[in-house]
Design a protein around this motif. Structure first.
Motif, PDB file in Angstrom:
ATOM      1  N   VAL A  49      24.539  23.574  46.110  1.00  0.00           N
ATOM      2  CA  VAL A  49      24.160  23.392  44.706  1.00  0.00           C
ATOM      3  C   VAL A  49      23.177  24.509  44.402  1.00  0.00           C
ATOM      4  O   VAL A  49      22.127  24.607  45.026  1.00  0.00           O
ATOM      5  CB  VAL A  49      23.497  22.022  44.440  1.00  0.00           C
ATOM      6  CG1 VAL A  49      23.023  21.929  42.989  1.00  0.00           C
ATOM      7  CG2 VAL A  49      24.446  20.887  44.771  1.00  0.00           C
ATOM      8  N   GLN A  50      23.549  25.373  43.475  1.00  0.00           N
ATOM      9  CA  GLN A  50      22.677  26.459  43.048  1.00  0.00           C
ATOM     10  C   GLN A  50      22.174  26.103  41.657  1.00  0.00           C
ATOM     11  O   GLN A  50      22.959  25.750  40.781  1.00  0.00           O
ATOM     12  CB  GLN A  50      23.456  27.778  43.031  1.00  0.00           C
ATOM     13  CG  GLN A  50      22.609  29.022  42.855  1.00  0.00           C
ATOM     14  CD  GLN A  50      22.368  29.383  41.408  1.00  0.00           C
ATOM     15  OE1 GLN A  50      23.178  29.111  40.538  1.00  0.00           O
ATOM     16  NE2 GLN A  50      21.233  29.981  41.147  1.00  0.00           N
ATOM     17  N   CYS A  51      20.863  26.121  41.467  1.00  0.00           N
ATOM     18  CA  CYS A  51      20.272  25.758  40.176  1.00  0.00           C
ATOM     19  C   CYS A  51      19.535  26.961  39.601  1.00  0.00           C
ATOM     20  O   CYS A  51      18.708  27.570  40.276  1.00  0.00           O
ATOM     21  CB  CYS A  51      19.299  24.592  40.352  1.00  0.00           C
ATOM     22  SG  CYS A  51      18.548  24.055  38.799  1.00  0.00           S
TER      23      CYS A  51
ATOM     24  N   GLU B  83      23.632  22.480  32.042  1.00  0.00           N
ATOM     25  CA  GLU B  83      25.050  22.817  32.137  1.00  0.00           C
ATOM     26  C   GLU B  83      25.495  22.588  33.571  1.00  0.00           C
ATOM     27  O   GLU B  83      24.830  23.020  34.513  1.00  0.00           O
ATOM     28  CB  GLU B  83      25.272  24.280  31.752  1.00  0.00           C
ATOM     29  CG  GLU B  83      26.716  24.715  31.869  1.00  0.00           C
ATOM     30  CD  GLU B  83      26.906  26.202  31.610  1.00  0.00           C
ATOM     31  OE1 GLU B  83      27.942  26.739  32.067  1.00  0.00           O
ATOM     32  OE2 GLU B  83      26.034  26.836  30.991  1.00  0.00           O
ATOM     33  N   LEU B  84      26.624  21.920  33.736  1.00  0.00           N
ATOM     34  CA  LEU B  84      27.201  21.689  35.058  1.00  0.00           C
ATOM     35  C   LEU B  84      28.387  22.609  35.263  1.00  0.00           C
ATOM     36  O   LEU B  84      29.209  22.771  34.358  1.00  0.00           O
ATOM     37  CB  LEU B  84      27.657  20.241  35.204  1.00  0.00           C
ATOM     38  CG  LEU B  84      26.590  19.161  35.080  1.00  0.00           C
ATOM     39  CD1 LEU B  84      27.226  17.788  35.158  1.00  0.00           C
ATOM     40  CD2 LEU B  84      25.526  19.320  36.140  1.00  0.00           C
ATOM     41  N   GLN B  85      28.461  23.187  36.451  1.00  0.00           N
ATOM     42  CA  GLN B  85      29.598  24.016  36.825  1.00  0.00           C
ATOM     43  C   GLN B  85      30.108  23.549  38.182  1.00  0.00           C
ATOM     44  O   GLN B  85      29.332  23.112  39.026  1.00  0.00           O
ATOM     45  CB  GLN B  85      29.198  25.490  36.932  1.00  0.00           C
ATOM     46  CG  GLN B  85      28.729  26.097  35.638  1.00  0.00           C
ATOM     47  CD  GLN B  85      28.285  27.548  35.813  1.00  0.00           C
ATOM     48  OE1 GLN B  85      28.210  28.077  36.928  1.00  0.00           O
ATOM     49  NE2 GLN B  85      27.998  28.199  34.701  1.00  0.00           N
ATOM     50  N   VAL B  86      31.423  23.661  38.355  1.00  0.00           N
ATOM     51  CA  VAL B  86      32.046  23.396  39.648  1.00  0.00           C
ATOM     52  C   VAL B  86      32.671  24.711  40.083  1.00  0.00           C
ATOM     53  O   VAL B  86      33.550  25.234  39.412  1.00  0.00           O
ATOM     54  CB  VAL B  86      33.102  22.274  39.562  1.00  0.00           C
ATOM     55  CG1 VAL B  86      33.814  22.093  40.891  1.00  0.00           C
ATOM     56  CG2 VAL B  86      32.464  20.965  39.109  1.00  0.00           C
TER      57      VAL B  86
ATOM     58  N   ALA C  31      36.150  17.182  43.042  1.00  0.00           N
ATOM     59  CA  ALA C  31      34.818  17.797  42.952  1.00  0.00           C
ATOM     60  C   ALA C  31      34.213  17.531  41.573  1.00  0.00           C
ATOM     61  O   ALA C  31      33.036  17.193  41.457  1.00  0.00           O
ATOM     62  CB  ALA C  31      34.903  19.298  43.229  1.00  0.00           C
ATOM     63  N   GLN C  32      35.023  17.663  40.538  1.00  0.00           N
ATOM     64  CA  GLN C  32      34.577  17.387  39.164  1.00  0.00           C
ATOM     65  C   GLN C  32      34.086  15.940  39.052  1.00  0.00           C
ATOM     66  O   GLN C  32      33.030  15.672  38.478  1.00  0.00           O
ATOM     67  CB  GLN C  32      35.739  17.626  38.201  1.00  0.00           C
ATOM     68  CG  GLN C  32      35.513  17.172  36.784  1.00  0.00           C
ATOM     69  CD  GLN C  32      34.615  18.096  36.026  1.00  0.00           C
ATOM     70  OE1 GLN C  32      34.853  19.291  35.985  1.00  0.00           O
ATOM     71  NE2 GLN C  32      33.575  17.575  35.437  1.00  0.00           N
ATOM     72  N   ASP C  33      34.824  15.014  39.619  1.00  0.00           N
ATOM     73  CA  ASP C  33      34.459  13.597  39.590  1.00  0.00           C
ATOM     74  C   ASP C  33      33.141  13.361  40.333  1.00  0.00           C
ATOM     75  O   ASP C  33      32.262  12.655  39.833  1.00  0.00           O
ATOM     76  CB  ASP C  33      35.591  12.771  40.211  1.00  0.00           C
ATOM     77  CG  ASP C  33      35.313  11.279  40.160  1.00  0.00           C
ATOM     78  OD1 ASP C  33      34.996  10.751  39.074  1.00  0.00           O
ATOM     79  OD2 ASP C  33      35.397  10.633  41.229  1.00  0.00           O
ATOM     80  N   PHE C  34      32.995  13.962  41.499  1.00  0.00           N
ATOM     81  CA  PHE C  34      31.764  13.812  42.277  1.00  0.00           C
ATOM     82  C   PHE C  34      30.563  14.375  41.513  1.00  0.00           C
ATOM     83  O   PHE C  34      29.488  13.776  41.494  1.00  0.00           O
ATOM     84  CB  PHE C  34      31.889  14.509  43.628  1.00  0.00           C
ATOM     85  CG  PHE C  34      32.578  13.688  44.695  1.00  0.00           C
ATOM     86  CD1 PHE C  34      33.527  12.731  44.392  1.00  0.00           C
ATOM     87  CD2 PHE C  34      32.279  13.899  46.028  1.00  0.00           C
ATOM     88  CE1 PHE C  34      34.153  11.988  45.369  1.00  0.00           C
ATOM     89  CE2 PHE C  34      32.886  13.160  47.029  1.00  0.00           C
ATOM     90  CZ  PHE C  34      33.832  12.199  46.696  1.00  0.00           C
ATOM     91  N   VAL C  35      30.737  15.531  40.866  1.00  0.00           N
ATOM     92  CA  VAL C  35      29.645  16.150  40.104  1.00  0.00           C
ATOM     93  C   VAL C  35      29.240  15.253  38.941  1.00  0.00           C
ATOM     94  O   VAL C  35      28.052  15.039  38.693  1.00  0.00           O
ATOM     95  CB  VAL C  35      30.037  17.569  39.633  1.00  0.00           C
ATOM     96  CG1 VAL C  35      29.083  18.097  38.574  1.00  0.00           C
ATOM     97  CG2 VAL C  35      30.086  18.515  40.822  1.00  0.00           C
TER      98      VAL C  35
ATOM     99  N   SER D 256      15.922  25.282  30.232  1.00  0.00           N
ATOM    100  CA  SER D 256      17.310  24.851  30.340  1.00  0.00           C
ATOM    101  C   SER D 256      17.721  25.102  31.789  1.00  0.00           C
ATOM    102  O   SER D 256      17.068  25.864  32.504  1.00  0.00           O
ATOM    103  CB  SER D 256      18.216  25.616  29.373  1.00  0.00           C
ATOM    104  OG  SER D 256      18.219  26.997  29.666  1.00  0.00           O
ATOM    105  N   ALA D 257      18.774  24.443  32.207  1.00  0.00           N
ATOM    106  CA  ALA D 257      19.207  24.578  33.601  1.00  0.00           C
ATOM    107  C   ALA D 257      20.722  24.669  33.688  1.00  0.00           C
ATOM    108  O   ALA D 257      21.442  24.117  32.854  1.00  0.00           O
ATOM    109  CB  ALA D 257      18.722  23.382  34.431  1.00  0.00           C
ATOM    110  N   VAL D 258      21.179  25.383  34.706  1.00  0.00           N
ATOM    111  CA  VAL D 258      22.595  25.440  35.056  1.00  0.00           C
ATOM    112  C   VAL D 258      22.687  25.035  36.523  1.00  0.00           C
ATOM    113  O   VAL D 258      21.993  25.598  37.374  1.00  0.00           O
ATOM    114  CB  VAL D 258      23.189  26.857  34.866  1.00  0.00           C
ATOM    115  CG1 VAL D 258      24.644  26.888  35.325  1.00  0.00           C
ATOM    116  CG2 VAL D 258      23.061  27.315  33.415  1.00  0.00           C
ATOM    117  N   LEU D 259      23.513  24.037  36.803  1.00  0.00           N
ATOM    118  CA  LEU D 259      23.787  23.610  38.176  1.00  0.00           C
ATOM    119  C   LEU D 259      25.197  24.058  38.524  1.00  0.00           C
ATOM    120  O   LEU D 259      26.160  23.645  37.866  1.00  0.00           O
ATOM    121  CB  LEU D 259      23.698  22.090  38.305  1.00  0.00           C
ATOM    122  CG  LEU D 259      22.312  21.482  38.185  1.00  0.00           C
ATOM    123  CD1 LEU D 259      22.420  19.980  38.006  1.00  0.00           C
ATOM    124  CD2 LEU D 259      21.479  21.809  39.396  1.00  0.00           C
ATOM    125  N   ASN D 260      25.322  24.922  39.516  1.00  0.00           N
ATOM    126  CA  ASN D 260      26.622  25.390  39.973  1.00  0.00           C
ATOM    127  C   ASN D 260      26.887  24.762  41.340  1.00  0.00           C
ATOM    128  O   ASN D 260      26.230  25.097  42.321  1.00  0.00           O
ATOM    129  CB  ASN D 260      26.656  26.917  40.049  1.00  0.00           C
ATOM    130  CG  ASN D 260      28.033  27.439  40.394  1.00  0.00           C
ATOM    131  OD1 ASN D 260      29.018  26.712  40.410  1.00  0.00           O
ATOM    132  ND2 ASN D 260      28.106  28.716  40.711  1.00  0.00           N
TER     133      ASN D 260
END
Length: 153
Positions: free
Chosen positions: A79-81, A134-137, A110-114, A95-99
């Motif tokens: 998980v990169q933030c 923002e969430l990214q997979v 993976a989308q479901d787990f996130v 603001s944050a982006v979680l990749n």
């Protein structure tokens, strides 16, 4: 029923150009304005500490979600933030982006787990409605399930 599990304590002196120390002294760091904004090299800043905490906490939420599904995450999963400090008029915000990269996992799973991790992670719960996250997979924008839909599912 709310049950306190842990309380962290830290003390700051000198603001962004000062020092921060946790009550147990495990964190004992010089602070600085980010180097790109004129701060000194070799010191951390609140945004870096927030990013590290959020990434770690979200990774743990993913481990909980995987455990409930009787799955194991690849140990190389990450998980990169990224936390952004911005100015809006006279106010400042974050603001944050979680990749999230769940190595070797089917993209839909993976989308479901996130999504499920985003519902239970204390940082996600605490920031919801207060800052843009923002969430990214694997570098691609994730379809976020609203909290109220997840709760009723």
């Amino acid at each position: 029923m709310k049950k306190t599990l842990y309380t962290a304590e830290a003390t700051a002196t000198g603001g962004r150009s000062g020092h921060v120390r946790s009550a147990d002294s495990i964190i004992d760091l010089d602070m600085s304005v980010p180097e790109g904004l004129g701060g000194k090299k070799g010191a951390t800043n609140p945004e870096q500490l927030f990013a590290a905490g959020y990434a770690s906490c979200f990774q743990q939420a993913l481990l909980v979600v995987a455990g409930k599904a009787n799955e194991r995450l690849d140990p190389a999963s990450t998980v990169q933030c990224s936390v952004t400090l911005f100015q809006d008029g006279e106010a400042y915000g974050l603001s944050a982006v979680l990749n999230v990269d769940l190595k070797g996992m089917d993209p839909q799973k993976a989308q479901d787990f996130v999504n499920k991790a985003h519902q239970i992670c204390p940082y996600s719960v605490g920031t919801r409605g207060n800052m843009e996250v923002e969430l990214q997979v694997a570098g691609q924008a994730a379809n976020v399930t609203p909290a109220n839909e997840e709760a009723s599912a």
